[in-house]
Scaffold this motif. Structure first.
Motif, PDB file in Angstrom:
ATOM      1  N   GLY A  54       0.798  -1.225   0.000  1.00  0.00           N
ATOM      2  CA  GLY A  54       0.000   0.000   0.000  1.00  0.00           C
ATOM      3  C   GLY A  54       0.825   1.266   0.000  1.00  0.00           C
ATOM      4  O   GLY A  54       0.306   2.345   0.271  1.00  0.00           O
ATOM      5  N   ARG A  55       2.125   1.148  -0.334  1.00  0.00           N
ATOM      6  CA  ARG A  55       3.006   2.312  -0.376  1.00  0.00           C
ATOM      7  C   ARG A  55       3.538   2.484  -1.798  1.00  0.00           C
ATOM      8  O   ARG A  55       3.398   1.606  -2.630  1.00  0.00           O
ATOM      9  CB  ARG A  55       4.156   2.140   0.620  1.00  0.00           C
ATOM     10  CG  ARG A  55       3.698   2.102   2.072  1.00  0.00           C
ATOM     11  CD  ARG A  55       4.858   1.663   2.954  1.00  0.00           C
ATOM     12  NE  ARG A  55       4.624   1.870   4.367  1.00  0.00           N
ATOM     13  CZ  ARG A  55       4.036   1.003   5.165  1.00  0.00           C
ATOM     14  NH1 ARG A  55       3.573  -0.152   4.671  1.00  0.00           N
ATOM     15  NH2 ARG A  55       3.875   1.241   6.448  1.00  0.00           N
ATOM     16  N   ARG A  56       4.216   3.643  -2.044  1.00  0.00           N
ATOM     17  CA  ARG A  56       4.655   3.948  -3.403  1.00  0.00           C
ATOM     18  C   ARG A  56       6.089   4.455  -3.393  1.00  0.00           C
ATOM     19  O   ARG A  56       6.478   5.247  -2.539  1.00  0.00           O
ATOM     20  CB  ARG A  56       3.774   5.026  -4.026  1.00  0.00           C
ATOM     21  CG  ARG A  56       2.339   4.626  -4.269  1.00  0.00           C
ATOM     22  CD  ARG A  56       1.487   5.835  -4.587  1.00  0.00           C
ATOM     23  NE  ARG A  56       2.092   6.699  -5.587  1.00  0.00           N
ATOM     24  CZ  ARG A  56       1.697   7.939  -5.842  1.00  0.00           C
ATOM     25  NH1 ARG A  56       0.701   8.468  -5.149  1.00  0.00           N
ATOM     26  NH2 ARG A  56       2.282   8.662  -6.769  1.00  0.00           N
ATOM     27  N   ARG A 145      13.251   7.066  -6.182  1.00  0.00           N
ATOM     28  CA  ARG A 145      12.427   8.277  -6.261  1.00  0.00           C
ATOM     29  C   ARG A 145      11.245   8.087  -5.336  1.00  0.00           C
ATOM     30  O   ARG A 145      10.443   7.162  -5.516  1.00  0.00           O
ATOM     31  CB  ARG A 145      11.945   8.559  -7.679  1.00  0.00           C
ATOM     32  CG  ARG A 145      10.863   9.661  -7.727  1.00  0.00           C
ATOM     33  CD  ARG A 145      10.609  10.199  -9.115  1.00  0.00           C
ATOM     34  NE  ARG A 145      11.719  11.068  -9.527  1.00  0.00           N
ATOM     35  CZ  ARG A 145      11.727  11.750 -10.675  1.00  0.00           C
ATOM     36  NH1 ARG A 145      10.709  11.640 -11.529  1.00  0.00           N
ATOM     37  NH2 ARG A 145      12.748  12.529 -10.984  1.00  0.00           N
ATOM     38  N   ILE A 146      11.153   8.935  -4.313  1.00  0.00           N
ATOM     39  CA  ILE A 146      10.029   8.923  -3.384  1.00  0.00           C
ATOM     40  C   ILE A 146       9.084  10.032  -3.800  1.00  0.00           C
ATOM     41  O   ILE A 146       9.455  11.210  -3.837  1.00  0.00           O
ATOM     42  CB  ILE A 146      10.506   9.147  -1.934  1.00  0.00           C
ATOM     43  CG1 ILE A 146      11.616   8.155  -1.575  1.00  0.00           C
ATOM     44  CG2 ILE A 146       9.326   9.047  -0.975  1.00  0.00           C
ATOM     45  CD1 ILE A 146      11.244   6.703  -1.708  1.00  0.00           C
ATOM     46  N   PRO A 156      10.570   7.731   2.528  1.00  0.00           N
ATOM     47  CA  PRO A 156      11.891   7.292   2.083  1.00  0.00           C
ATOM     48  C   PRO A 156      12.338   5.985   2.734  1.00  0.00           C
ATOM     49  O   PRO A 156      13.042   5.195   2.110  1.00  0.00           O
ATOM     50  CB  PRO A 156      12.800   8.455   2.497  1.00  0.00           C
ATOM     51  CG  PRO A 156      11.885   9.645   2.535  1.00  0.00           C
ATOM     52  CD  PRO A 156      10.589   9.103   3.057  1.00  0.00           C
ATOM     53  N   THR A 157      11.946   5.758   3.984  1.00  0.00           N
ATOM     54  CA  THR A 157      12.314   4.509   4.660  1.00  0.00           C
ATOM     55  C   THR A 157      11.051   3.895   5.273  1.00  0.00           C
ATOM     56  O   THR A 157      10.811   3.999   6.484  1.00  0.00           O
ATOM     57  CB  THR A 157      13.376   4.749   5.755  1.00  0.00           C
ATOM     58  OG1 THR A 157      12.935   5.789   6.638  1.00  0.00           O
ATOM     59  CG2 THR A 157      14.708   5.161   5.145  1.00  0.00           C
ATOM     60  N   PRO A 158      10.235   3.245   4.457  1.00  0.00           N
ATOM     61  CA  PRO A 158       8.972   2.696   4.961  1.00  0.00           C
ATOM     62  C   PRO A 158       9.175   1.603   6.007  1.00  0.00           C
ATOM     63  O   PRO A 158       8.260   1.310   6.776  1.00  0.00           O
ATOM     64  CB  PRO A 158       8.305   2.139   3.698  1.00  0.00           C
ATOM     65  CG  PRO A 158       9.422   1.906   2.741  1.00  0.00           C
ATOM     66  CD  PRO A 158      10.413   3.004   3.016  1.00  0.00           C
ATOM     67  N   GLU A 159      10.378   1.006   6.038  1.00  0.00           N
ATOM     68  CA  GLU A 159      10.654  -0.003   7.052  1.00  0.00           C
ATOM     69  C   GLU A 159      10.968   0.597   8.399  1.00  0.00           C
ATOM     70  O   GLU A 159      11.135  -0.114   9.388  1.00  0.00           O
ATOM     71  CB  GLU A 159      11.804  -0.905   6.602  1.00  0.00           C
ATOM     72  CG  GLU A 159      13.142  -0.212   6.388  1.00  0.00           C
ATOM     73  CD  GLU A 159      13.309   0.342   4.985  1.00  0.00           C
ATOM     74  OE1 GLU A 159      12.624   1.347   4.670  1.00  0.00           O
ATOM     75  OE2 GLU A 159      14.141  -0.178   4.224  1.00  0.00           O
TER      76      GLU A 159
END
Length: 244
Positions: A54-56, A145-146, A156-159
């Protein structure tokens, strides 16, 4: 260069602005193809693994072996290897670890003189920390590219706060377009904040000892909600390879 080594050795990380970095890059090989290099971020492909959560974001990937540092662009020792997946354990990436992730390969225009020069900068700093005159490295290169939109911040760091599972990391800002925030924070293993900074200009860089510290980046939001917004970075990770 020595200042970077001293800071990474002392603190586990270093930040440097483009005004300090550019003279070093010029001495190490130059940036003659920078405009074409930076334009290659416009052709990154969607990260289909992140879309599944659900992220881009958009990205490309390539792997290299580094054997020696030569003068300028002659004999750099940087060899592109056949495509291979990017893999992280769930310890280092709880969001997407434990699987082989295949990304679109970096274009040839993205691995020209500017790329070689940035890779050499990292090798020059990190090999001195390694205690050897010449360290053979396995280098993974990631173009990111965020993108951000009204009501949908870019991550930039979804984790979250993390290590990459390598020896050292170099992050270079390529471009920021119509975005706010995106502050990098560095943390000790107990999550104590050690420092923070924001990469804002092309060729602002961060250097990280991945064994000693964790890092994360705050979400980015559009400055003008009616316009496109993105943050472009190059991430180079360095792992030691056994000497022949």
């Amino acid at each position: 260069m020595e200042r970077f080594r001293r800071l990474v050795r002392r603190d586990g990380f270093a930040f440097a602005g483009a005004d300090e970095v550019d003279p070093l890059l010029d001495a190490l090989g130059g940036l003659e193809d920078w405009a074409d290099f930076a334009a290659s971020w416009d052709r990154l492909e969607p990260d289909r693994y992140l879309i599944a959560t659900g992220r881009r974001r958009r990205r490309r990937h390539a792997v290299f072996a580094w054997d020696e540092a030569g003068p300028r662009n002659e004999g750099t020792g940087l060899r592109r290897l056949p495509p291979q997946p990017h893999f992280q354990t769930t310890v280092h990436n709880p969001l997407q670890g434990g699987i082989e992730r295949w990304f679109a390969p970096m274009e040839e225009v993205a691995v020209g003189s500017s790329f070689h020069t940035l890779a050499r900068l990292g090798a020059s700093v990190f090999e001195a920390l390694d205690g050897r005159a010449s360290t053979p490295w396995f280098i993974e290169a990631h173009q990111f590219r965020i993108e951000a939109a009204p009501g949908q911040a870019g991550e930039p760091t979804p984790e979250g706060m993390h290590r990459d599972g390598v020896d050292y990391v170099l992050v270079a800002m390529i471009a920021r377009h119509n975005i706010e925030r995106g502050t990098t924070s560095i943390h000790a293993p107990d999550r104590t904040t050690l420092g923070s900074f924001t990469l804002t200009r092309p060729r602002d860089i961060a250097l990280v000892d991945d064994h000693r510290v964790l890092h994360g980046v705050t979400a980015v939001t559009p400055r003008d909600p009616a316009a496109a917004a993105h943050r472009d970075v190059l991430v180079l990770t360095y792992r030691r390879r056994p000497s022949a």
